[in-house]
Design a protein around this motif. Structure first.
Motif, PDB file in Angstrom:
ATOM      1  N   ARG A  87       0.809  -1.222   0.000  1.00  0.00           N
ATOM      2  CA  ARG A  87       0.000   0.000   0.000  1.00  0.00           C
ATOM      3  C   ARG A  87       0.842   1.272   0.000  1.00  0.00           C
ATOM      4  N   LYS A  88       2.048   1.214   0.541  1.00  0.00           N
ATOM      5  CA  LYS A  88       2.925   2.390   0.495  1.00  0.00           C
ATOM      6  C   LYS A  88       3.526   2.554  -0.902  1.00  0.00           C
ATOM      7  N   GLU A  89       3.980   1.440  -1.459  1.00  0.00           N
ATOM      8  CA  GLU A  89       4.623   1.479  -2.773  1.00  0.00           C
ATOM      9  C   GLU A  89       3.657   1.910  -3.873  1.00  0.00           C
ATOM     10  N   VAL A  90       2.388   1.512  -3.746  1.00  0.00           N
ATOM     11  CA  VAL A  90       1.437   1.830  -4.806  1.00  0.00           C
ATOM     12  C   VAL A  90       1.193   3.330  -4.901  1.00  0.00           C
ATOM     13  N   ARG A  91       1.350   4.039  -3.797  1.00  0.00           N
ATOM     14  CA  ARG A  91       1.170   5.495  -3.837  1.00  0.00           C
ATOM     15  C   ARG A  91       2.213   6.144  -4.738  1.00  0.00           C
ATOM     16  N   THR A  92       3.424   5.614  -4.699  1.00  0.00           N
ATOM     17  CA  THR A  92       4.475   6.137  -5.573  1.00  0.00           C
ATOM     18  C   THR A  92       4.135   5.873  -7.031  1.00  0.00           C
ATOM     19  N   LEU A  93       3.650   4.664  -7.321  1.00  0.00           N
ATOM     20  CA  LEU A  93       3.288   4.330  -8.694  1.00  0.00           C
ATOM     21  C   LEU A  93       2.148   5.215  -9.194  1.00  0.00           C
ATOM     22  N   ILE A  94       1.161   5.441  -8.349  1.00  0.00           N
ATOM     23  CA  ILE A  94       0.046   6.316  -8.724  1.00  0.00           C
ATOM     24  C   ILE A  94       0.566   7.712  -9.055  1.00  0.00           C
ATOM     25  N   ASP A  95       1.477   8.207  -8.238  1.00  0.00           N
ATOM     26  CA  ASP A  95       2.049   9.536  -8.466  1.00  0.00           C
ATOM     27  C   ASP A  95       2.785   9.595  -9.800  1.00  0.00           C
ATOM     28  N   VAL A  96       3.511   8.529 -10.124  1.00  0.00           N
ATOM     29  CA  VAL A  96       4.244   8.472 -11.390  1.00  0.00           C
ATOM     30  C   VAL A  96       3.283   8.598 -12.569  1.00  0.00           C
ATOM     31  N   PHE A  97       2.206   7.827 -12.539  1.00  0.00           N
ATOM     32  CA  PHE A  97       1.253   7.871 -13.645  1.00  0.00           C
ATOM     33  C   PHE A  97       0.530   9.213 -13.715  1.00  0.00           C
ATOM     34  N   GLU A  98       0.136   9.730 -12.565  1.00  0.00           N
ATOM     35  CA  GLU A  98      -0.587  11.001 -12.567  1.00  0.00           C
ATOM     36  C   GLU A  98       0.290  12.144 -13.071  1.00  0.00           C
ATOM     37  N   ARG A  99       1.563  12.092 -12.765  1.00  0.00           N
ATOM     38  CA  ARG A  99       2.484  13.120 -13.263  1.00  0.00           C
ATOM     39  C   ARG A  99       2.664  13.020 -14.781  1.00  0.00           C
ATOM     40  N   ASN A 100       2.296  11.867 -15.329  1.00  0.00           N
ATOM     41  CA  ASN A 100       2.360  11.678 -16.779  1.00  0.00           C
ATOM     42  C   ASN A 100       0.995  11.853 -17.438  1.00  0.00           C
ATOM     43  N   GLY A 101       0.077  12.482 -16.718  1.00  0.00           N
ATOM     44  CA  GLY A 101      -1.212  12.835 -17.293  1.00  0.00           C
ATOM     45  C   GLY A 101      -2.208  11.705 -17.409  1.00  0.00           C
ATOM     46  N   VAL A 102      -2.043  10.662 -16.590  1.00  0.00           N
ATOM     47  CA  VAL A 102      -2.926   9.503 -16.648  1.00  0.00           C
ATOM     48  C   VAL A 102      -3.828   9.479 -15.412  1.00  0.00           C
ATOM     49  N   GLU A 103      -5.100   9.169 -15.612  1.00  0.00           N
ATOM     50  CA  GLU A 103      -6.028   9.015 -14.493  1.00  0.00           C
ATOM     51  C   GLU A 103      -5.913   7.591 -13.960  1.00  0.00           C
ATOM     52  N   VAL A 104      -5.757   7.463 -12.653  1.00  0.00           N
ATOM     53  CA  VAL A 104      -5.502   6.159 -12.043  1.00  0.00           C
ATOM     54  C   VAL A 104      -6.666   5.737 -11.153  1.00  0.00           C
ATOM     55  N   PHE A 105      -7.059   4.473 -11.307  1.00  0.00           N
ATOM     56  CA  PHE A 105      -8.074   3.855 -10.454  1.00  0.00           C
ATOM     57  C   PHE A 105      -7.410   2.664  -9.769  1.00  0.00           C
ATOM     58  N   SER A 106      -7.400   2.649  -8.449  1.00  0.00           N
ATOM     59  CA  SER A 106      -6.707   1.587  -7.723  1.00  0.00           C
ATOM     60  C   SER A 106      -7.669   0.861  -6.791  1.00  0.00           C
ATOM     61  N   VAL A 107      -7.513  -0.464  -6.731  1.00  0.00           N
ATOM     62  CA  VAL A 107      -8.369  -1.288  -5.874  1.00  0.00           C
ATOM     63  C   VAL A 107      -7.487  -2.240  -5.073  1.00  0.00           C
ATOM     64  N   VAL A 108      -7.642  -2.217  -3.755  1.00  0.00           N
ATOM     65  CA  VAL A 108      -6.855  -3.066  -2.876  1.00  0.00           C
ATOM     66  C   VAL A 108      -7.424  -4.486  -2.852  1.00  0.00           C
ATOM     67  N   CYS A 109      -6.571  -5.450  -2.562  1.00  0.00           N
ATOM     68  CA  CYS A 109      -6.982  -6.857  -2.606  1.00  0.00           C
ATOM     69  C   CYS A 109      -8.029  -7.212  -1.555  1.00  0.00           C
ATOM     70  N   LYS A 110      -8.086  -6.474  -0.473  1.00  0.00           N
ATOM     71  CA  LYS A 110      -9.008  -6.802   0.615  1.00  0.00           C
ATOM     72  C   LYS A 110     -10.371  -6.129   0.468  1.00  0.00           C
ATOM     73  N   THR A 111     -10.631  -5.525  -0.689  1.00  0.00           N
ATOM     74  CA  THR A 111     -11.904  -4.848  -0.885  1.00  0.00           C
ATOM     75  C   THR A 111     -13.076  -5.794  -0.622  1.00  0.00           C
ATOM     76  N   GLY A 112     -14.103  -5.270   0.027  1.00  0.00           N
ATOM     77  CA  GLY A 112     -15.253  -6.080   0.413  1.00  0.00           C
ATOM     78  C   GLY A 112     -15.204  -6.518   1.858  1.00  0.00           C
ATOM     79  N   SER A 113     -13.979  -6.603   2.411  1.00  0.00           N
ATOM     80  CA  SER A 113     -13.772  -6.994   3.810  1.00  0.00           C
ATOM     81  C   SER A 113     -14.545  -8.265   4.171  1.00  0.00           C
ATOM     82  N   ILE A 114     -14.391  -9.296   3.334  1.00  0.00           N
ATOM     83  CA  ILE A 114     -15.098 -10.560   3.539  1.00  0.00           C
ATOM     84  C   ILE A 114     -14.217 -11.516   4.345  1.00  0.00           C
ATOM     85  N   SER A 115     -14.735 -12.000   5.441  1.00  0.00           N
ATOM     86  CA  SER A 115     -13.980 -12.904   6.303  1.00  0.00           C
ATOM     87  C   SER A 115     -13.737 -14.240   5.601  1.00  0.00           C
TER      88      SER A 115
END
Length: 203
Positions: A87-115
């Motif tokens: 989760r820390k590293e992905v923020r850097t990647l998002i910043d890289v793409f956004e600085r290159n004019g790209v819109e970023v959509f990110s989804v974490v693996c734990k989405t849904g919080s299903i036990s």
């Protein structure tokens, strides 16, 4: 098909006459011909991939190649399916793409919080609450966002397969998860003399 055991690789040199009898260029030429025709349908991706390889060969990192590939394809909406452990590293990647004019959509693996208990999955620690990884939801959410290209960023073995199976957009892998080797799985191959007993099944 046993290309991995070939000692000639006539496909690489162009000297087809030296190809072994088991070579798919000899045994499955019809399939290769059909595959070639498919490049008309996927020419933009294939052509831009080749140009990135040619221009960035031994010069650009995988991150740079991915950014340049997206730009050359005209992709404006990038999806990232990432592991919560990165989760820390992905923020850097998002910043890289956004600085290159790209819109970023990110989804974490734990989405849904299903036990894991709710779905009957084995847990790492049976005595604590654990949320399942949800690669199918990651893919479906990015499908809803109409992404042009999706990036796998450290998903587990098998979860990456499920994500690819359910993604509508093309998928590329930026990080292949390996918790033991700092996400560098080929390290086990390079050091096979050390890992010999483990990777060849002799535990």
């Amino acid at each position: 098909m046993k290309c991995g055991k070939c000692g000639v690789f006539a496909c690489y040199t162009g000297d087809i006459n030296k190809a072994p009898d088991f070579c798919p260029m000899k045994t499955k030429g019809d399939v290769i011909d059909k595959a070639l025709k498919k490049y008309d349908e996927f020419y933009e991706i294939a052509s831009n991939s080749a140009s990135v390889e040619a221009d960035g060969y031994l010069k650009w990192s995988r991150v740079e190649e991915t950014v340049e590939f997206a730009k050359r394809c005209g992709f404006k909406r990038i999806g990232i399916a990432f592991c919560i452990g990165l989760r820390k590293e992905v923020r850097t990647l998002i910043d890289v793409f956004e600085r290159n004019g790209v819109e970023v959509f990110s989804v974490v693996c734990k989405t849904g919080s299903i036990s894991k208990d709710d779905i009957g999955f084995k847990k790492i620690n049976p005595n604590r609450f654990e949320v399942m990884c949800n690669p199918i939801a990651q893919a479906m959410l990015l499908n809803e966002a109409n992404t042009d290209l999706n990036i796998i960023f450290g998903l587990c073995v098998g979860h990456d397969s499920l994500f690819i199976m359910h993604s509508k957009a093309p998928v590329t892998c930026l990080i292949a998860k390996d918790r033991v080797l700092a996400h560098n799985p080929i390290g086990a191959i390079y050091c096979s003399h050390h890992y010999f007993r483990r990777i060849f099944g002799n535990k």
